[in-house]
Design an enzyme around this catalytic site. Structure first.
Site, PDB file in Angstrom:
ATOM      1  N   CYS A 279      -9.490 -57.363  17.945  1.00  0.00           N
ATOM      2  CA  CYS A 279     -10.064 -58.663  17.582  1.00  0.00           C
ATOM      3  C   CYS A 279     -10.284 -59.609  18.761  1.00  0.00           C
ATOM      4  O   CYS A 279     -11.418 -59.963  19.051  1.00  0.00           O
ATOM      5  CB  CYS A 279      -9.199 -59.336  16.524  1.00  0.00           C
ATOM      6  SG  CYS A 279      -9.276 -58.478  14.944  1.00  0.00           S
TER       7      CYS A 279
HETATM    8  P1  NAD Z   1     -11.722 -50.390  11.315  1.00  0.00           P
HETATM    9  O1  NAD Z   1     -12.524 -49.780  12.386  1.00  0.00           O
HETATM   10  O2  NAD Z   1     -10.267 -50.104  11.221  1.00  0.00           O
HETATM   11  O3  NAD Z   1     -12.367 -50.036   9.898  1.00  0.00           O
HETATM   12  C1  NAD Z   1     -13.723 -50.042   9.642  1.00  0.00           C
HETATM   13  C2  NAD Z   1     -13.996 -48.923   8.644  1.00  0.00           C
HETATM   14  O4  NAD Z   1     -15.333 -49.028   8.176  1.00  0.00           O
HETATM   15  C3  NAD Z   1     -13.849 -47.529   9.245  1.00  0.00           C
HETATM   16  O5  NAD Z   1     -12.911 -46.797   8.484  1.00  0.00           O
HETATM   17  C4  NAD Z   1     -15.258 -46.930   9.135  1.00  0.00           C
HETATM   18  O6  NAD Z   1     -15.240 -45.554   8.902  1.00  0.00           O
HETATM   19  C5  NAD Z   1     -15.813 -47.711   7.952  1.00  0.00           C
HETATM   20  N1  NAD Z   1     -17.255 -47.776   7.854  1.00  0.00           N
HETATM   21  C6  NAD Z   1     -18.169 -48.000   8.833  1.00  0.00           C
HETATM   22  N2  NAD Z   1     -19.417 -48.009   8.290  1.00  0.00           N
HETATM   23  C7  NAD Z   1     -19.287 -47.796   6.975  1.00  0.00           C
HETATM   24  C8  NAD Z   1     -20.197 -47.718   5.900  1.00  0.00           C
HETATM   25  N3  NAD Z   1     -21.520 -47.865   6.069  1.00  0.00           N
HETATM   26  N4  NAD Z   1     -19.719 -47.459   4.678  1.00  0.00           N
HETATM   27  C9  NAD Z   1     -18.393 -47.296   4.472  1.00  0.00           C
HETATM   28  N5  NAD Z   1     -17.468 -47.385   5.455  1.00  0.00           N
HETATM   29  C10 NAD Z   1     -17.913 -47.640   6.687  1.00  0.00           C
HETATM   30  O7  NAD Z   1     -11.953 -51.965  11.434  1.00  0.00           O
HETATM   31  P2  NAD Z   1     -10.952 -53.128  11.030  1.00  0.00           P
HETATM   32  O8  NAD Z   1      -9.947 -53.318  12.098  1.00  0.00           O
HETATM   33  O9  NAD Z   1     -10.519 -52.938   9.630  1.00  0.00           O
HETATM   34  O10 NAD Z   1     -11.939 -54.383  11.112  1.00  0.00           O
HETATM   35  C11 NAD Z   1     -12.963 -54.577  10.169  1.00  0.00           C
HETATM   36  C12 NAD Z   1     -13.525 -55.965  10.367  1.00  0.00           C
HETATM   37  O11 NAD Z   1     -12.496 -56.931  10.114  1.00  0.00           O
HETATM   38  C13 NAD Z   1     -14.007 -56.253  11.780  1.00  0.00           C
HETATM   39  O12 NAD Z   1     -15.108 -57.124  11.712  1.00  0.00           O
HETATM   40  C14 NAD Z   1     -12.830 -56.949  12.430  1.00  0.00           C
HETATM   41  O13 NAD Z   1     -13.219 -57.794  13.482  1.00  0.00           O
HETATM   42  C15 NAD Z   1     -12.306 -57.755  11.260  1.00  0.00           C
HETATM   43  N6  NAD Z   1     -10.878 -58.096  11.344  1.00  0.00           N
HETATM   44  C16 NAD Z   1      -9.991 -57.170  11.818  1.00  0.00           C
HETATM   45  C17 NAD Z   1      -8.642 -57.495  11.852  1.00  0.00           C
HETATM   46  C18 NAD Z   1      -7.634 -56.516  12.394  1.00  0.00           C
HETATM   47  O14 NAD Z   1      -6.512 -56.932  12.697  1.00  0.00           O
HETATM   48  N7  NAD Z   1      -7.953 -55.243  12.512  1.00  0.00           N
HETATM   49  C19 NAD Z   1      -8.201 -58.750  11.401  1.00  0.00           C
HETATM   50  C20 NAD Z   1      -9.139 -59.641  10.897  1.00  0.00           C
HETATM   51  C21 NAD Z   1     -10.480 -59.306  10.869  1.00  0.00           C
END
Ligand code: NAD
Length: 479
Positions: A279
């Site tokens: 992030c």
């Molecule tokens: P991540 O990479 O762990 O998960 C994303 C998932 O989306 C993956 O499993 C991927 O396979 C899936 N994906 C991609 N395209 C897809 C589609 N078309 N259909 C279905 N699935 C699909 O990411 P994350 O860490 O969960 O972060 C997700 C969002 O949340 C980002 O924008 C991030 O900035 C935000 N965020 C993350 C956190 C954190 O601590 N990780 C906290 C707050 C916000």
């Protein structure tokens, strides 16, 4: 409510499990069939405290996973989009968001029913009402705000405490295009304590709140690292003590039932090996890139990243104070996860440190209590140890990068060795007097560390006669 979540990563899965716990019927969608199979077997694909228990409780009842996005959308009333938003060419890469929105829109066209779509991913301000709205309208043939609902509800969970953060959030930011979406979002979070502040706003403001929240944390970390740099150069000043003094200000403390309590923000006002993770680095970069696209320079945030990049050099400087050449020197890096209590190694501060150690010729061994990033490109030629004891058995230099609680055993493990390595504490979690040669970020060599218990007399001297290791400077024990 019947809810689908597109993207079942750290955010999507934890959100899905917590919403199931609150009584919703949740379908998690991912393109990765391995994750889907694991979730349907009630196995967590990620290390997150409390998540396995939630999966065991709800999978097969209120929670399931699928790769079939369209069926999931058709079967639910609301879809959260929680796919990744990585940094592309110095700009946010919205390709996953766009693809997800197009697929959700296509499913909405198939069903023809009113549906609500809410952005949970962190996206630059204007994305929900821009590319997401356009993609949904194009694929569905419907109008946002009348034929379907649209909103942005950014996520503030922190990895390591994600389940607790999701179940007991510090705030709910509810950005809606229309009143019906607003009401739907309030219904989704009915189960969350009524005392949790609800910030009701438009979707673009909601997106901006998320970026401002992450940017201020990154800024505080880099600020602390810059102050530590000055403290180190002045000499006789311990940046950790300086920051403790700062933490006591009235604006960082409050009184809870008669006890003075330091604000959680103080955690970010500490010097260390720099911030990482999925992030802070990416969101600050995305904000800078977005500013540029609006014709704005954001020099403060540029500097925040620049200071952060310099922290691996600071670690190397502390090593080189004692070791004239790292060529062939066994160096152990403790911690690969970007923070403790997670297996997430994205943008870990360990990667630039390992790269610089290897470039200097060191033989690097790494250990993390949980993360096993064997396939990560940065792990090429790095030995991954199975235990802390194995990791530090032969090290001449030990660099602590992640604040894992288990690393407090380091002093006991080193005590039984015939010679003592240099210990570089990138998080200031170790007791300097437990080590024969200790360096800590923000602790000048000539500084006197706060009084601590005396070192164990069993501590053996360093291995004699190793050419690459300089003799400790006077006071080097203190850092
Ligand atoms: P991540 O990479 O762990 O998960 C994303 C998932 O989306 C993956 O499993 C991927 O396979 C899936 N994906 C991609 N395209 C897809 C589609 N078309 N259909 C279905 N699935 C699909 O990411 P994350 O860490 O969960 O972060 C997700 C969002 O949340 C980002 O924008 C991030 O900035 C935000 N965020 C993350 C956190 C954190 O601590 N990780 C906290 C707050 C916000």
């Amino acid at each position: 409510m019947r809810i689908s979540i597109v993207g079942t990563g750290y955010v999507g899965l934890v959100t899905g499990a917590c919403l199931a716990e609150q009584g919703h019927e949740v379908v998690c969608v991912d393109v990765d069939p391995r994750k889907v199979d694991m979730i349907n077997a009630a196995e967590s694909p990620i290390h997150e405290h409390g998540l396995s228990e939630l999966l065991r409780r709800h999978v097969g009842r209120g929670l399931r996973a699928t790769v079939d996005l369209r069926a999931a959308v058709r079967a639910t009333l609301l879809t959260f989009i929680a796919v990744g938003t990585p940094i592309g060419d110095a700009q946010i890469d919205l390709s996953f968001v766009k693809k997800a929105a197009l697929d959700v829109g296509a499913a909405m066209r198939e069903s023809g029913d009113y549906h609500t779509v809410v952005m949970k991913s962190t996206v630059v301000p204007g994305t929900t009402l821009g590319i997401v709205r356009e993609s949904l309208e194009l694929a569905s043939g419907m109008q946002a705000g009348s034929d379907f609902g649209l909103g942005a509800n950014p996520e503030f969970l922190t990895e390591g405490t994600a389940v607790a953060d999701c179940a007991y959030p510090d705030r709910l930011v509810l950005g809606a295009l229309d009143a019906r979406t607003q009401a739907t979002l309030e219904q989704v979070y009915e189960g969350v304590d009524a005392s949790v502040p609800r910030i009701v706003c438009n979707p673009t403001t909601a997106e901006m709140i998320k970026y401002a929240s992450n940017a201020v944390l990154a800024t505080m970390i880099s600020f602390s690292n810059e102050i530590a740099k000055v403290a180190t150069a002045v000499g006789g000043v311990d940046a950790a003590e300086v920051m403790k003094g700062v933490h006591q200000a009235a604006y960082f403390t409050s009184h809870v039932m008669g006890t003075r309590v330091t604000a959680g923000a103080a955690r970010y006002l500490e010097a260390g090996a720099g911030f990482g993770g999925s992030c802070l680095p990416k969101d600050v970069s995305a904000l800078i890139g977005h500013g540029r696209s609006l014709g704005l320079d954001l020099p403060l945030l540029e500097a925040v990243l620049e200071v952060n990049r310099g922290q691996s050099d600071e670690v190397m400087r502390l090593v080189s104070k004692h070791v004239s050449s790292l060529d062939g020197t066994p160096v152990t890096v403790l911690g690969l996860a970007f923070k403790p209590d997670t297996d997430d190694v994205r943008e870990s501060p360990a990667w630039p440190i390992i790269a610089k150690l290897q470039a200097a010729g060191a033989r690097v061994t790494a250990f993390d209590p949980v993360a096993r990033p064997v396939a990560h490109p940065a792990m090429t030629d790095v030995m991954l140890a199975g235990t802390l004891a194995e990791a530090v058995a032969d090290a001449e230099v030990v660099v602590l990068v992640t604040r894992w609680g288990a690393f407090t055993q380091l002093a006991d493990l080193l005590r039984i060795r015939p010679y003592q390595p240099l210990v570089v504490d990138g998080r200031r979690v170790l007791n300097p007097s437990d080590f024969e040669r200790y360096e800590g970020i923000g602790l000048a060599s000539s500084a006197s560390p706060s009084p601590r218990p005396k070192a164990d007399p069993r501590q053996a001297s360093r291995r004699p006669g190793h050419a690459s290791v300089k003799r400790s400077e006077p006071g080097a024990q203190a850092g």
